[in-house]
Scaffold this motif. Sequence first.
Motif, PDB file in Angstrom:
ATOM      1  N   HIS A 147       2.812   4.631   9.870  1.00  0.00           N
ATOM      2  CA  HIS A 147       4.141   5.229   9.667  1.00  0.00           C
ATOM      3  C   HIS A 147       4.389   6.359  10.659  1.00  0.00           C
ATOM      4  O   HIS A 147       5.497   6.483  11.211  1.00  0.00           O
ATOM      5  N   CYS A 148       3.381   7.182  10.885  1.00  0.00           N
ATOM      6  CA  CYS A 148       3.534   8.292  11.825  1.00  0.00           C
ATOM      7  C   CYS A 148       3.709   7.778  13.256  1.00  0.00           C
ATOM      8  O   CYS A 148       4.491   8.341  14.033  1.00  0.00           O
ATOM      9  N   ALA A 149       2.979   6.705  13.594  1.00  0.00           N
ATOM     10  CA  ALA A 149       3.119   6.126  14.929  1.00  0.00           C
ATOM     11  C   ALA A 149       4.522   5.563  15.127  1.00  0.00           C
ATOM     12  O   ALA A 149       5.129   5.729  16.191  1.00  0.00           O
ATOM     13  N   GLY A 154      10.391   6.691  17.488  1.00  0.00           N
ATOM     14  CA  GLY A 154      11.813   6.746  17.231  1.00  0.00           C
ATOM     15  C   GLY A 154      12.603   7.425  18.322  1.00  0.00           C
ATOM     16  O   GLY A 154      12.066   8.111  19.195  1.00  0.00           O
ATOM     17  N   GLN A 155      13.932   7.244  18.238  1.00  0.00           N
ATOM     18  CA  GLN A 155      14.819   7.809  19.249  1.00  0.00           C
ATOM     19  C   GLN A 155      14.722   9.326  19.306  1.00  0.00           C
ATOM     20  O   GLN A 155      14.800   9.930  20.374  1.00  0.00           O
ATOM     21  N   SER A 160       9.130  13.007  23.828  1.00  0.00           N
ATOM     22  CA  SER A 160       7.685  13.162  23.662  1.00  0.00           C
ATOM     23  C   SER A 160       6.950  11.878  24.007  1.00  0.00           C
ATOM     24  O   SER A 160       5.787  11.899  24.426  1.00  0.00           O
ATOM     25  N   LEU A 161       7.625  10.733  23.839  1.00  0.00           N
ATOM     26  CA  LEU A 161       7.013   9.445  24.137  1.00  0.00           C
ATOM     27  C   LEU A 161       6.999   9.171  25.635  1.00  0.00           C
ATOM     28  O   LEU A 161       6.014   8.664  26.170  1.00  0.00           O
ATOM     29  N   THR A 162       8.067   9.508  26.331  1.00  0.00           N
ATOM     30  CA  THR A 162       8.249   9.057  27.711  1.00  0.00           C
ATOM     31  C   THR A 162       8.079  10.149  28.753  1.00  0.00           C
ATOM     32  O   THR A 162       7.875   9.841  29.933  1.00  0.00           O
ATOM     33  N   MET A 163       8.174  11.406  28.358  1.00  0.00           N
ATOM     34  CA  MET A 163       8.204  12.499  29.327  1.00  0.00           C
ATOM     35  C   MET A 163       6.843  12.734  29.960  1.00  0.00           C
ATOM     36  O   MET A 163       5.809  12.581  29.309  1.00  0.00           O
ATOM     37  N   ASP A 164       6.845  13.108  31.222  1.00  0.00           N
ATOM     38  CA  ASP A 164       5.632  13.572  31.894  1.00  0.00           C
ATOM     39  C   ASP A 164       5.498  15.066  31.619  1.00  0.00           C
ATOM     40  O   ASP A 164       6.237  15.886  32.153  1.00  0.00           O
ATOM     41  N   HIS A 361      -2.112  14.638  31.392  1.00  0.00           N
ATOM     42  CA  HIS A 361      -2.209  15.091  30.007  1.00  0.00           C
ATOM     43  C   HIS A 361      -2.510  13.896  29.117  1.00  0.00           C
ATOM     44  O   HIS A 361      -2.223  12.751  29.482  1.00  0.00           O
ATOM     45  N   PRO A 362      -3.071  14.123  27.925  1.00  0.00           N
ATOM     46  CA  PRO A 362      -3.254  13.010  26.990  1.00  0.00           C
ATOM     47  C   PRO A 362      -1.896  12.405  26.649  1.00  0.00           C
ATOM     48  O   PRO A 362      -0.882  13.104  26.632  1.00  0.00           O
ATOM     49  N   PRO A 363      -1.835  11.092  26.375  1.00  0.00           N
ATOM     50  CA  PRO A 363      -0.545  10.427  26.140  1.00  0.00           C
ATOM     51  C   PRO A 363       0.313  11.144  25.102  1.00  0.00           C
ATOM     52  O   PRO A 363      -0.162  11.528  24.031  1.00  0.00           O
ATOM     53  N   GLY A 364       1.590  11.306  25.430  1.00  0.00           N
ATOM     54  CA  GLY A 364       2.504  12.024  24.554  1.00  0.00           C
ATOM     55  C   GLY A 364       2.672  11.369  23.197  1.00  0.00           C
ATOM     56  O   GLY A 364       2.802  12.038  22.175  1.00  0.00           O
ATOM     57  N   HIS A 365       2.676  10.030  23.175  1.00  0.00           N
ATOM     58  CA  HIS A 365       2.860   9.341  21.898  1.00  0.00           C
ATOM     59  C   HIS A 365       1.681   9.592  20.968  1.00  0.00           C
ATOM     60  O   HIS A 365       1.870   9.791  19.765  1.00  0.00           O
TER      61      HIS A 365
END
Length: 486
Positions: A147-149, A154-155, A160-164, A361-365
Amino acid sequence: MALPVETFFLKPDAQGTLQAQIQQMIAEGILSGRFKPGEKLPSTRKLAQHLGVSRITVTLSYTELLSNDYLTSQGRSGYYVSETAPTPPNFRAPDPVQETVDWSRAIGQRFTGGDTPHKPQDWSRFKYPFIYGQADPSLFDHTNWRHCAVQALGQRDFSSLTMDYYDHDDPQLIEFILRHTLPRRGISATPDQILITLGAQNALWLTAQVLLTQRRTAALEDPCYHALRDILAQSRCHVSPVPVDRDGLPPGLIPEDTDVIFTTPSHQCPTTATMPMERRRQLLDRAREVNALIVEDDYEFEMSFLRPPSPALKSLDRDGRVIYVGSFSKSLFPGLRLGYLVGSEPFIREARALRASVLRHPPGHIQRTAAYFLSLGHYDALIRRMSQALHNRRTVIETAIAKHELSVAGLGAFGGSSIWMRAPDGVNTADLARRLAEQSVLIEPGAPFFAGPDRPTQFYRLAYSSIPDARIPEGIARIAQTLAAW
């Protein structure tokens, strides 16, 4: 031509949902050329009956393959392999390569041949896996992690998912560690004093790279975490192993020329000894006396189910000379590879720059998923459940060890997930491990934890984090029987 339903079968060891397994089965058939364009697939009802699954599961699998152009639907006629289905590229077999490079000279620095042993990847197929550091699927909170993943996908969390992040980290994860995790260890810090890492081992590597040179000396416990010794060997610094006793690292044995001290005061690795408060103060005094820094690896502090954990060494530090290493890999799951460093701002600044040059950095997701799991209370609930399970297993394994009169060399007073054992003199536990593996029993030989050429061979580690209570007595019995026949 219709494909016979008998050609469809699910692999018994396949991973994922039934729907995903069916999709993969059909996609692999198409990509391998077994299923040709235009061939008709079995009806959803017929395939469901053949596989022993629900019809809706097959229907959803077909629909997903339809959307990805693997299949096409022809009205009420059924599903067919699409004429435009993906096909594997037809590469021409390459000409044989004639190696002319002398790699023995071309390689400038070697990283193979260290102390860190290779653990079996198929450890879960063994019936009695007394193996350290692996996740128990019966204890992990799969539902809430999923659920957290999904929430992190989400939009609202698109950035946080896509940003460098470049050299920064997820602010929500940093905030939780600062406000909830560190205060439990008595530690106060600011955002510029913390860095997220790919697990504790990555944190130790960053620390060694920043603090040590070929002219500097590191003091480390003997025995110690074998991967740390490999890291220090790669840094080419001078290494001074310090024999530990029943209270951990003896401060008086730390050499005068030491620049950095590596220690595991809460649960000494691998003996599980807990350093008393008085010795912790003596260690800080000794570090101040020789002007050395201390790197505190505080792994497994959450697993203190027998008594509340002692305050971290970092919490007693008034000079800013302690660098703290924490990790979620043991408390959540090792594949997460998420840890953190806490230290003075000048050190964190350099470690941050080094991390950015190596992996950004470690993956944002992953960071945001962990932040949700922590902040929503799932982490604390998981720790309580794991602590209770480990407490029960600890009771069972201690009873079994006493029954068979096996020798315990180290038994953590606060908890943990392993026991340090000693075999009778003359027993090489590497040979013991090989014999036990033939009986579906896994143990960890102790020699790789020690420094030097003449390493003790009679020690071994028994972990109980990945073995159910009911299997522990028989596993210990097999160890005792094998030792008795030595």
